[in-house]
Scaffold this motif. Structure first.
Motif, PDB file in Angstrom:
ATOM      1  N   HIS A 256     145.465  72.886  64.384  1.00 52.93           N
ATOM      2  CA  HIS A 256     144.336  72.452  65.203  1.00 52.93           C
ATOM      3  C   HIS A 256     143.826  73.596  66.062  1.00 52.93           C
ATOM      4  O   HIS A 256     144.458  74.662  66.167  1.00 52.93           O
ATOM      5  N   THR A 257     142.681  73.379  66.679  1.00 54.68           N
ATOM      6  CA  THR A 257     142.058  74.378  67.546  1.00 54.68           C
ATOM      7  C   THR A 257     141.400  73.658  68.714  1.00 54.68           C
ATOM      8  O   THR A 257     141.167  72.444  68.660  1.00 54.68           O
ATOM      9  N   PRO A 291     145.607  65.669  71.382  1.00 52.20           N
ATOM     10  CA  PRO A 291     145.761  66.225  72.726  1.00 52.20           C
ATOM     11  C   PRO A 291     146.867  67.278  72.732  1.00 52.20           C
ATOM     12  O   PRO A 291     147.893  67.142  72.051  1.00 52.20           O
ATOM     13  N   SER A 292     146.682  68.347  73.491  1.00 47.82           N
ATOM     14  CA  SER A 292     147.668  69.418  73.550  1.00 47.82           C
ATOM     15  C   SER A 292     147.623  70.062  74.929  1.00 47.82           C
ATOM     16  O   SER A 292     146.639  70.707  75.274  1.00 47.82           O
ATOM     17  N   VAL A 293     148.670  69.827  75.711  1.00 45.57           N
ATOM     18  CA  VAL A 293     148.812  70.408  77.041  1.00 45.57           C
ATOM     19  C   VAL A 293     147.541  70.163  77.864  1.00 45.57           C
ATOM     20  O   VAL A 293     146.955  71.086  78.427  1.00 45.57           O
ATOM     21  N   GLY A 294     147.096  68.954  77.848  1.00 39.34           N
ATOM     22  CA  GLY A 294     145.945  68.589  78.665  1.00 39.34           C
ATOM     23  C   GLY A 294     144.605  69.009  78.095  1.00 39.34           C
ATOM     24  O   GLY A 294     143.560  68.712  78.680  1.00 39.34           O
ATOM     25  N   VAL A 298     141.219  69.790  67.988  1.00 44.30           N
ATOM     26  CA  VAL A 298     140.698  69.062  66.815  1.00 44.30           C
ATOM     27  C   VAL A 298     141.128  69.763  65.536  1.00 44.30           C
ATOM     28  O   VAL A 298     141.507  70.932  65.530  1.00 44.30           O
ATOM     29  N   TYR A 299     141.024  69.016  64.435  1.00 47.34           N
ATOM     30  CA  TYR A 299     141.391  69.546  63.118  1.00 47.34           C
ATOM     31  C   TYR A 299     140.577  68.794  62.059  1.00 47.34           C
ATOM     32  O   TYR A 299     139.967  67.749  62.338  1.00 47.34           O
TER      33      TYR A 299
END
Length: 342
Positions: A256-257, A291-294, A298-299
């Motif tokens: 994801h990015t 979600p990642s660290v707040g 997306v992917y």
């Protein structure tokens, strides 16, 4: 001893005499011998000093005609200029010899142009042909055996000369017809087909005489599928974003990015729209969110890869949400004609 080839020196002789001296004639193939003489004459028609050999004969329906030393493909394309001009002079000679220009037909006989002219008197026409090719040029005719008939496919007269040509081709371009159509129409109204020049005002007369065609409709250019040429700025950015993520391998939840990366490549005043495009791709199910660290990441969703490729490659989408979001039809879309009111 019988000859096997026609030489340049032979062109000063009678074509019938030359042909009868060929091995092909003596072994019982007079049509092959006639073709040999036509090939020899055709090879030098572009020169100022040339010989026009024609063979007279009759079609299966007994219509008189000539086989000319002009290749059928030359007649169809009306080039090169030398043989094309010889063709015009032969048309004039046939008409002077009584051929009805409105019923003249051109067919391909053994690859050469055969002019079939109802009403033509071969003897008088041969005289006219000679008169229309004064020295240093020369014209002569010979008769095919009665059992050799002039038959073959009609030569298509569909070529329309491009702009920039002169002479009869300029008239043909303006009228959108083949030059031979112009020639036969002129002959039908007492005008020479092979004139030194053609006054521009002839165009109006030719139109009045019905010598006018219709230019072929150019096929509609295939719509460009290039992303840069997509008419919808929203879809254009969506295709760029998806293409970038695909190339980076961001397929599946494990790759994801950041969501904010979706506006990369957009002008500062277009960043808000770029983020709206990202939201639309999420709602349509082409992108997944993790979600990642707040932060929002997306992917590309694996189950949506078919739709993702369709959007990248062709600008197509099966999503009603996206179709409503775009501001222009996709490149392959065609507007249907409006139905008439009943």
């Amino acid at each position: 001893m019988a000859a096997t080839d026609v030489t340049l020196l032979d062109l000063a002789r009678d074509p019938g005499e030359v042909a009868r001296g060929l091995l092909t004639w003596q072994r019982g193939d007079p049509d092959d011998a006639a073709v040999q003489t036509l090939e020899a004459a055709a090879g030098q028609l572009h020169a100022r000093v040339h010989t026009v050999w024609a063979w007279s004969g009759r079609a299966p329906d007994d219509t008189p005609g000539w086989v000319l030393p002009v290749l059928a493909r030359t007649t169809e394309a009306f080039t090169p200029r030398g043989p094309a001009r010889v063709l015009l002079r032969c048309i004039d000679a046939a008409v002077l010899g009584g051929a009805d220009p409105e019923r003249v037909r051109l067919i391909s006989w053994r690859g050469f142009t055969a002019l079939l002219g109802p009403g033509m008197d071969p003897e008088f026409a041969a005289y006219a042909l000679s008169e229309l090719h004064p020295p240093p040029a020369r014209a002569a005719t010979a008769a095919l055996p009665a059992d050799v008939r002039l038959a073959g496919p009609t030569i298509p007269l569909t070529f329309i000369p491009p702009p920039g040509r002169d002479g009869i081709e300029a008239l043909a371009h303006l009228l959108a017809v083949h030059p031979v159509r112009v020639a036969l129409t002129l002959a039908a109204h007492g005008q020479p087909a092979a004139a030194e020049e053609y006054p521009p005002e002839l165009v109006d007369a030719l139109r009045e005489w019905g010598c006018i065609g219709q230019r072929p409709v150019e096929p509609e250019a295939a719509p460009s599928l290039e992303i840069a040429e997509d008419p919808c700025p929203r879809r254009r950015h969506a295709r760029k974003v998806l293409q970038r993520l695909l190339r980076m391998g961001k397929v599946g939840a494990g790759y994801h990015t950041e969501f904010d990366h979706l506006y990369r490549g957009a002008a500062p005043d277009e960043r808000q729209q770029a983020l709206e495009v990202g939201e639309a791709l999420l709602r349509a199910g082409l992108l997944g969110e993790k979600p990642s660290v707040g932060q929002r990441h997306v992917y590309l969703r694996r189950e949506a890869l078919r739709d993702i490729h369709a959007l990248i490659e062709r600008g197509e989408s099966s999503s009603d949400l996206l179709r409503a979001f775009w501001t222009a039809p996709p490149p392959r879309a065609r507007r249907e004609p409006a139905a008439e009111a009943g």
